[in-house]
Design a protein around this motif. Structure first.
Motif, PDB file in Angstrom:
ATOM      1  N   GLY A 321     -10.130   1.206   4.288  1.00 41.34           N
ATOM      2  CA  GLY A 321      -8.952   1.360   3.448  1.00 41.34           C
ATOM      3  C   GLY A 321      -8.972   0.547   2.177  1.00 41.34           C
ATOM      4  N   GLN A 322     -10.112  -0.026   1.817  1.00 39.18           N
ATOM      5  CA  GLN A 322     -10.175  -0.858   0.613  1.00 39.18           C
ATOM      6  C   GLN A 322     -10.197   0.017  -0.638  1.00 39.18           C
ATOM      7  OE1 GLN A 322     -10.116  -4.443   0.622  1.00 39.18           O
ATOM      8  NE2 GLN A 322      -9.418  -3.818   2.642  1.00 39.18           N
ATOM      9  N   ALA A 352       2.405   6.817   4.085  1.00 40.58           N
ATOM     10  CA  ALA A 352       1.108   6.414   3.530  1.00 40.58           C
ATOM     11  C   ALA A 352       0.870   4.925   3.752  1.00 40.58           C
ATOM     12  CB  ALA A 352       1.063   6.744   2.040  1.00 40.58           C
ATOM     13  N   TYR A 353       1.903   4.108   3.575  1.00 44.03           N
ATOM     14  CA  TYR A 353       1.758   2.671   3.814  1.00 44.03           C
ATOM     15  C   TYR A 353       1.468   2.398   5.289  1.00 44.03           C
ATOM     16  CZ  TYR A 353       3.030  -2.276   4.165  1.00 44.03           C
ATOM     17  OH  TYR A 353       3.030  -3.633   4.421  1.00 44.03           O
ATOM     18  N   GLY A 354       2.136   3.128   6.170  1.00 47.61           N
ATOM     19  CA  GLY A 354       1.893   2.945   7.598  1.00 47.61           C
ATOM     20  C   GLY A 354       0.471   3.293   7.990  1.00 47.61           C
ATOM     21  N   LEU A 355      -0.068   4.370   7.439  1.00 47.03           N
ATOM     22  CA  LEU A 355      -1.450   4.745   7.734  1.00 47.03           C
ATOM     23  C   LEU A 355      -2.424   3.705   7.196  1.00 47.03           C
ATOM     24  CD1 LEU A 355      -1.383   8.598   7.034  1.00 47.03           C
ATOM     25  CD2 LEU A 355      -1.639   7.467   9.254  1.00 47.03           C
ATOM     26  N   LEU A 357      -1.889   0.530   6.926  1.00 43.17           N
ATOM     27  CA  LEU A 357      -1.833  -0.643   7.810  1.00 43.17           C
ATOM     28  C   LEU A 357      -2.715  -0.475   9.032  1.00 43.17           C
ATOM     29  CD1 LEU A 357       1.966  -1.557   7.748  1.00 43.17           C
ATOM     30  CD2 LEU A 357       0.083  -2.926   6.848  1.00 43.17           C
ATOM     31  N   ARG A 358      -2.939   0.752   9.431  1.00 40.29           N
ATOM     32  CA  ARG A 358      -3.822   0.990  10.580  1.00 40.29           C
ATOM     33  C   ARG A 358      -5.239   0.507  10.282  1.00 40.29           C
ATOM     34  NH1 ARG A 358      -4.738   7.150  11.851  1.00 40.29           N
ATOM     35  NH2 ARG A 358      -5.773   6.888   9.836  1.00 40.29           N
ATOM     36  N   ASP A 359      -5.670   0.672   9.035  1.00 43.69           N
ATOM     37  CA  ASP A 359      -7.013   0.243   8.652  1.00 43.69           C
ATOM     38  C   ASP A 359      -7.065  -1.219   8.241  1.00 43.69           C
ATOM     39  OD1 ASP A 359      -8.123   2.762   9.073  1.00 43.69           O
ATOM     40  OD2 ASP A 359      -7.567   3.444   7.069  1.00 43.69           O
ATOM     41  N   ASP A 360      -5.956  -1.729   7.697  1.00 46.39           N
ATOM     42  CA  ASP A 360      -5.920  -3.120   7.209  1.00 46.39           C
ATOM     43  C   ASP A 360      -4.549  -3.709   7.535  1.00 46.39           C
ATOM     44  OD1 ASP A 360      -5.976  -5.511   5.900  1.00 46.39           O
ATOM     45  OD2 ASP A 360      -6.581  -4.719   3.960  1.00 46.39           O
ATOM     46  N   PRO A 361      -4.401  -4.355   8.704  1.00 45.26           N
ATOM     47  CA  PRO A 361      -3.092  -4.863   9.121  1.00 45.26           C
ATOM     48  C   PRO A 361      -2.522  -5.947   8.207  1.00 45.26           C
ATOM     49  CG  PRO A 361      -4.648  -4.806  10.960  1.00 45.26           C
ATOM     50  CD  PRO A 361      -5.443  -4.593   9.719  1.00 45.26           C
TER      51      PRO A 361
END
Length: 445
Positions: A321-322, A352-355, A357-361
């Motif tokens: 998610g970078q 979109a923000y929630g998704l 966070l899945r990759d980068d908490p």
């Protein structure tokens, strides 16, 4: 390249200014009075002589494809007020800065001495350590120091929980600063930054123990992720290494696109100024973040005018998610962009923000574009509300204090607008806006 079609707007020029004082001083020099011998070329180079306090005028030249600047004044700011004034004059008065003229010798010499495109990347490749085994040993030694720092911080967090969050207010900031220095010694600057943020929470206002617990939990999660980084999938492992502050170079194939400059803003911790520049690829549909840094008192080198489109290559950094990337070769001078990126509703922005966070908490926010929203005052600050009913996003407290919020309200005038910004758990920070009644991109920073 047409004579006037690619000239920037005054707002795009002023977005390059390193500070408010430079914007004010540059604006005063944006008239024809102090200038002579001004002109511009078909490849985006602008030059002129500005009368100063001495007997000789200052020689100022700007390559808008960089942008890059050269001025004989003694200022240490980049761009200086003369470069800003020259660009403002170029943007507003085609007669005062005519196109098609031959550049003077001093401007040509500077252009010839400038680094060829791609040269920096080539030297960077040549500078890679020849002894890869020695490089691996250095990396392993640093990883061991970071691991020791993470283990020490875990003990500090355990003591905090055992002593109770409320007791942290009485301990003072000194213990946190000492822990941060030890993280710096452990070569984990990412952890040091999080520790300093933890130290600033006690006594910061109502509900601070809850915020301290939340941020401590995220720091604990980062610690545990680092201690088990070898067992993580590589994209997540790369994200963890980045969050710990370990350096990472851009990898993978370059992506060439027409990149719209969405926003540019600076933050400072007193020692380092960080400039964030958001881009959107017209063909790829990708959003990218460029970072540039400057020591205290100096603006970062990289500056791009908000609202222009660059035909350029970007190289992405690794990580789940970078969005961070590095700017590579540019193939043409920047041109003005008109249309905003495609946007969505408030609900889609939150999803979109929630998704992400899945990759980068550890994400504080995620870049999104809101379509058809109206800025409205609320009981506690401002909100961006869907024009067709439904959800609304609170505008973050830091954004409320910015003049850009009032600019957004003026651009909207109560009508729906498109807004780009950063959506996070604290709310939405608006950075740029588009309205059918206002041409181009309106910066809000």
């Amino acid at each position: 390249m047409t004579e006037q079609g690619v000239r920037w707007t005054a707002e795009q020029v002023l977005a390059l200014a390193p500070d408010a004082a430079s914007r004010k001083a540059g604006s005063r020099l944006g008239a024809a009075g102090p200038w002579s011998g001004a002109g511009c070329s078909a490849v985006g180079v602008v030059w002129g002589l500005c009368k100063g306090s001495g007997s000789k005028p200052y020689q100022t030249v700007v390559d808008t494809a960089g942008p890059a600047y050269k001025c004989t004044c003694p200022s240490r700011k980049f761009p200086c007020k003369h470069a800003l004034g020259l660009l403002l004059l170029w943007a507003a008065d085609a007669a005062a800065v005519p196109a098609g003229a031959d550049a003077p010798d001093w401007a040509e010499k500077w252009l010839e001495n400038r680094e060829p495109r791609g040269g920096a990347r080539q030297r960077k490749d040549e500078a890679r350590p020849a002894d890869e085994e020695a490089a691996r040993r250095r990396a392993a030694a640093r990883a061991a120091r970071v691991t020791a720092g993470a283990q020490e911080l875990e003990q500090r967090l355990a003591d905090l929980v055992r002593g109770g969050m409320a007791a942290a207010e009485h301990a003072g900031y000194g213990l946190w600063e000492e822990s941060a220095r030890r993280m710096v010694d452990a070569q984990a600057p990412g952890l040091a930054g999080r520790v300093r943020e933890l130290g600033a929470i006690p006594g910061s206002g109502p509900g601070w123990p809850v915020r301290l617990l939340e941020e401590s939990a995220l720091t604990h999660l980062l610690d545990r992720a680092w201690l088990g980084v070898d067992r993580l999938p590589e994209p997540l492992a790369a994200t963890v290494r980045t969050r710990m502050g370990l350096p990472a170079s851009a990898r993978g194939p370059a992506v060439r696109d027409r990149w719209l400059v969405l926003a540019q803003y600076d933050t400072s911790d007193g020692k380092l100024t960080t400039r964030r520049i958001w881009l959107y690829g017209r063909e790829s549909g990708r959003t990218a973040l460029l970072l540039s840094f400057g020591a205290a008192g100096r603006a970062p080198d990289l500056a791009l005018a908000v609202g222009v489109v660059l035909d350029a290559e970007l190289m992405r950094h690794p990580g789940a998610g970078q969005l961070r990337a590095e700017l590579g070769e540019r193939f043409a001078a920047p041109v003005p962009g008109e249309a905003p990126p495609p946007g969505g509703s408030v609900g889609e922005a939150l999803a979109a923000y929630g998704l992400a966070l899945r990759d980068d908490p550890w994400l504080d926010s995620w870049p999104v574009t809101l379509r058809d929203v109206v800025p409205v005052p609320a009981a506690e600050g401002w909100q961006l509300a869907d024009a067709h009913g439904g959800a609304a996003l609170p505008v973050t407290g830091s954004a409320v204090a910015r003049p850009g919020l009032w600019r957004l309200a003026a651009v909207s005038g109560g009508a729906p607008v498109t807004v780009f910004g950063e959506c996070g758990h604290r709310g939405f920070a608006p950075l740029a806006a588009w309205s059918p009644d206002v041409p181009g991109t309106v910066p809000l920073t």
